[in-house]
Motif scaffolding. Sequence first.
Motif, PDB file in Angstrom:
ATOM      1  N   PHE A  70      34.035  95.875  20.861  1.00  0.00           N
ATOM      2  CA  PHE A  70      33.731  96.844  22.051  1.00  0.00           C
ATOM      3  C   PHE A  70      34.758  97.954  21.983  1.00  0.00           C
ATOM      4  CE2 PHE A  70      31.102  93.171  23.369  1.00  0.00           C
ATOM      5  CZ  PHE A  70      29.772  93.761  23.323  1.00  0.00           C
ATOM      6  N   ASP A  71      35.791  97.911  21.252  1.00  0.00           N
ATOM      7  CA  ASP A  71      37.019  98.938  21.672  1.00  0.00           C
ATOM      8  C   ASP A  71      36.724 100.151  21.520  1.00  0.00           C
ATOM      9  OD1 ASP A  71      38.623  96.691  21.702  1.00  0.00           O
ATOM     10  OD2 ASP A  71      39.819  96.904  20.146  1.00  0.00           O
ATOM     11  N   VAL A  72      35.901 100.658  20.479  1.00  0.00           N
ATOM     12  CA  VAL A  72      35.497 101.961  20.566  1.00  0.00           C
ATOM     13  C   VAL A  72      34.721 102.397  21.534  1.00  0.00           C
ATOM     14  CG1 VAL A  72      34.162 103.841  18.963  1.00  0.00           C
ATOM     15  CG2 VAL A  72      35.562 102.049  17.912  1.00  0.00           C
ATOM     16  N   ALA A  73      33.673 101.835  22.013  1.00  0.00           N
ATOM     17  CA  ALA A  73      32.780 102.268  23.165  1.00  0.00           C
ATOM     18  C   ALA A  73      33.495 101.960  24.321  1.00  0.00           C
ATOM     19  CB  ALA A  73      31.535 101.180  23.174  1.00  0.00           C
ATOM     20  N   GLN A  74      34.343 100.956  24.562  1.00  0.00           N
ATOM     21  CA  GLN A  74      35.303 100.868  25.846  1.00  0.00           C
ATOM     22  C   GLN A  74      36.215 102.183  25.903  1.00  0.00           C
ATOM     23  OE1 GLN A  74      38.116  97.734  25.803  1.00  0.00           O
ATOM     24  NE2 GLN A  74      38.230  97.662  28.185  1.00  0.00           N
ATOM     25  N   GLY A  75      36.519 102.454  24.810  1.00  0.00           N
ATOM     26  CA  GLY A  75      37.526 103.911  24.730  1.00  0.00           C
ATOM     27  C   GLY A  75      36.858 104.957  25.041  1.00  0.00           C
ATOM     28  N   LYS A  76      35.867 105.208  24.844  1.00  0.00           N
ATOM     29  CA  LYS A  76      34.972 106.591  25.005  1.00  0.00           C
ATOM     30  C   LYS A  76      34.465 106.284  26.495  1.00  0.00           C
ATOM     31  CE  LYS A  76      33.669 107.872  20.518  1.00  0.00           C
ATOM     32  NZ  LYS A  76      32.493 108.422  19.694  1.00  0.00           N
ATOM     33  N   THR A  77      34.182 105.296  27.063  1.00  0.00           N
ATOM     34  CA  THR A  77      33.933 105.100  28.334  1.00  0.00           C
ATOM     35  C   THR A  77      35.020 105.247  29.505  1.00  0.00           C
ATOM     36  OG1 THR A  77      33.921 102.671  28.494  1.00  0.00           O
ATOM     37  CG2 THR A  77      31.622 103.822  28.232  1.00  0.00           C
ATOM     38  N   VAL A 137      25.533 102.680  29.587  1.00  0.00           N
ATOM     39  CA  VAL A 137      26.843 103.759  29.624  1.00  0.00           C
ATOM     40  C   VAL A 137      26.318 104.593  28.613  1.00  0.00           C
ATOM     41  CG1 VAL A 137      28.412 101.844  30.129  1.00  0.00           C
ATOM     42  CG2 VAL A 137      28.059 102.476  27.755  1.00  0.00           C
ATOM     43  N   ASN A 138      27.134 105.890  28.822  1.00  0.00           N
ATOM     44  CA  ASN A 138      26.820 107.165  28.123  1.00  0.00           C
ATOM     45  C   ASN A 138      27.622 107.244  26.987  1.00  0.00           C
ATOM     46  OD1 ASN A 138      26.041 109.742  27.641  1.00  0.00           O
ATOM     47  ND2 ASN A 138      27.240 110.731  29.345  1.00  0.00           N
ATOM     48  N   ILE A 139      27.248 106.727  25.816  1.00  0.00           N
ATOM     49  CA  ILE A 139      27.922 106.618  24.623  1.00  0.00           C
ATOM     50  C   ILE A 139      26.984 107.422  23.665  1.00  0.00           C
ATOM     51  CG2 ILE A 139      29.501 104.884  25.092  1.00  0.00           C
ATOM     52  CD1 ILE A 139      27.786 103.178  23.475  1.00  0.00           C
ATOM     53  N   ASP A 140      27.558 107.847  22.459  1.00  0.00           N
ATOM     54  CA  ASP A 140      26.734 108.601  21.544  1.00  0.00           C
ATOM     55  C   ASP A 140      26.202 107.719  20.483  1.00  0.00           C
ATOM     56  OD1 ASP A 140      28.664 108.392  18.666  1.00  0.00           O
ATOM     57  OD2 ASP A 140      29.947 108.909  20.616  1.00  0.00           O
ATOM     58  N   HIS A 141      25.048 108.181  19.706  1.00  0.00           N
ATOM     59  CA  HIS A 141      24.368 107.153  19.129  1.00  0.00           C
ATOM     60  C   HIS A 141      25.147 106.428  17.959  1.00  0.00           C
ATOM     61  CE1 HIS A 141      20.836 105.865  16.529  1.00  0.00           C
ATOM     62  NE2 HIS A 141      21.664 106.229  15.499  1.00  0.00           N
ATOM     63  N   GLU A 142      26.242 107.218  17.205  1.00  0.00           N
ATOM     64  CA  GLU A 142      26.965 106.765  16.365  1.00  0.00           C
ATOM     65  C   GLU A 142      27.867 105.398  16.661  1.00  0.00           C
ATOM     66  OE1 GLU A 142      26.797 109.773  16.991  1.00  0.00           O
ATOM     67  OE2 GLU A 142      25.864 110.667  14.910  1.00  0.00           O
ATOM     68  N   THR A 143      28.175 105.491  18.135  1.00  0.00           N
ATOM     69  CA  THR A 143      29.205 104.645  18.710  1.00  0.00           C
ATOM     70  C   THR A 143      28.213 103.436  19.071  1.00  0.00           C
ATOM     71  OG1 THR A 143      30.680 106.238  19.747  1.00  0.00           O
ATOM     72  CG2 THR A 143      30.727 103.796  20.599  1.00  0.00           C
ATOM     73  N   ARG A 144      27.033 103.459  19.427  1.00  0.00           N
ATOM     74  CA  ARG A 144      25.938 102.478  19.730  1.00  0.00           C
ATOM     75  C   ARG A 144      25.832 101.710  18.544  1.00  0.00           C
ATOM     76  NH1 ARG A 144      23.329 102.885  24.174  1.00  0.00           N
ATOM     77  NH2 ARG A 144      23.308 105.344  24.029  1.00  0.00           N
ATOM     78  N   GLU A 145      25.482 102.288  17.578  1.00  0.00           N
ATOM     79  CA  GLU A 145      25.101 101.650  16.181  1.00  0.00           C
ATOM     80  C   GLU A 145      26.351 100.865  15.329  1.00  0.00           C
ATOM     81  OE1 GLU A 145      22.134 101.224  14.931  1.00  0.00           O
ATOM     82  OE2 GLU A 145      21.633 102.044  16.927  1.00  0.00           O
ATOM     83  N   LEU A 146      27.571 101.466  15.727  1.00  0.00           N
ATOM     84  CA  LEU A 146      28.794 100.950  15.251  1.00  0.00           C
ATOM     85  C   LEU A 146      29.035  99.593  16.018  1.00  0.00           C
ATOM     86  CD1 LEU A 146      31.505 100.718  13.708  1.00  0.00           C
ATOM     87  CD2 LEU A 146      32.653 102.063  15.461  1.00  0.00           C
ATOM     88  N   THR A 147      28.709  99.590  17.513  1.00  0.00           N
ATOM     89  CA  THR A 147      29.030  98.464  18.087  1.00  0.00           C
ATOM     90  C   THR A 147      27.817  97.491  17.656  1.00  0.00           C
ATOM     91  OG1 THR A 147      29.910  99.829  20.045  1.00  0.00           O
ATOM     92  CG2 THR A 147      29.184  97.697  20.524  1.00  0.00           C
ATOM     93  N   ARG A 148      26.687  97.771  17.432  1.00  0.00           N
ATOM     94  CA  ARG A 148      25.579  96.879  17.111  1.00  0.00           C
ATOM     95  C   ARG A 148      26.165  96.214  15.811  1.00  0.00           C
ATOM     96  NH1 ARG A 148      20.301  97.445  18.413  1.00  0.00           N
ATOM     97  NH2 ARG A 148      20.740  99.651  19.203  1.00  0.00           N
ATOM     98  N   MET A 149      26.643  96.825  15.066  1.00  0.00           N
ATOM     99  CA  MET A 149      27.161  96.214  13.648  1.00  0.00           C
ATOM    100  C   MET A 149      28.259  95.261  13.689  1.00  0.00           C
ATOM    101  SD  MET A 149      26.818  99.564  10.995  1.00  0.00           S
ATOM    102  CE  MET A 149      27.524  98.494   9.787  1.00  0.00           C
ATOM    103  N   ASN A 150      28.994  95.677  14.812  1.00  0.00           N
ATOM    104  CA  ASN A 150      30.131  94.794  15.077  1.00  0.00           C
ATOM    105  C   ASN A 150      29.746  93.544  15.607  1.00  0.00           C
ATOM    106  OD1 ASN A 150      32.037  96.749  14.371  1.00  0.00           O
ATOM    107  ND2 ASN A 150      32.290  97.546  16.472  1.00  0.00           N
ATOM    108  N   LEU A 151      28.698  93.344  16.093  1.00  0.00           N
ATOM    109  CA  LEU A 151      28.401  92.326  16.894  1.00  0.00           C
ATOM    110  C   LEU A 151      27.793  91.123  15.746  1.00  0.00           C
ATOM    111  CD1 LEU A 151      28.409  93.402  19.558  1.00  0.00           C
ATOM    112  CD2 LEU A 151      26.081  92.556  20.167  1.00  0.00           C
TER     113      LEU A 151
END
Length: 203
Positions: A153-160, A131-145
Amino acid sequence: MVLPITLVNEGVSFDRAKEFKTRLGIFLHKSDLSSDTGNVGKFEWNSKHSKESRNFSEDVLGWRESFDLLLSSKNGVAAFHAFLKTEFSEENLEFWLACEEFKKIRSASKLASRAQRIFEEFICNEAPKEVNIDHETRELTRMNLQAATATCFDVAQGKTRTLMEKDSYPRFLKSPAYQDLAAQASSTTASPSSCSPAEPVHT
């Protein structure tokens, strides 16, 4: 069932419009969404019961009222998914749906394994449905895991979701196939024959 379609000069090429019409016709019978993105169920236009047909028509017309109404409708999600496939951007909706299903998981072990699968399918670099998300959101999601929760996934889901609402959703509403579908729905709701004698038509 194949819906009639009128081509326009702006926004929709012949091939894209033809593909959407074909896909929407398929969705009028059944959805091809996988179980991971939710069971959309049957998508019927011609109902044996006039009340059901009228309800379906009202459902179709509701899709243009708000993006929330579209996403809350199984038929709406099926039609929107068909449209996104013609734009090669169905991964955004599939990710959003996967996140909605993910939030329903109660088992911690299943939550962790599903989170990893969603990340590998939609989030990580060169994911098959990235999906088309920014680097910061990608890394935040990686840390959340690292300690997966239902909200990881809330931030990434919200942006998509925002991307779909501002970009794809308006084009979906302007597409010839949806315009034709909405016209048929308007005709059904406006027709007295679409109601039983005991149900007066309200204007």
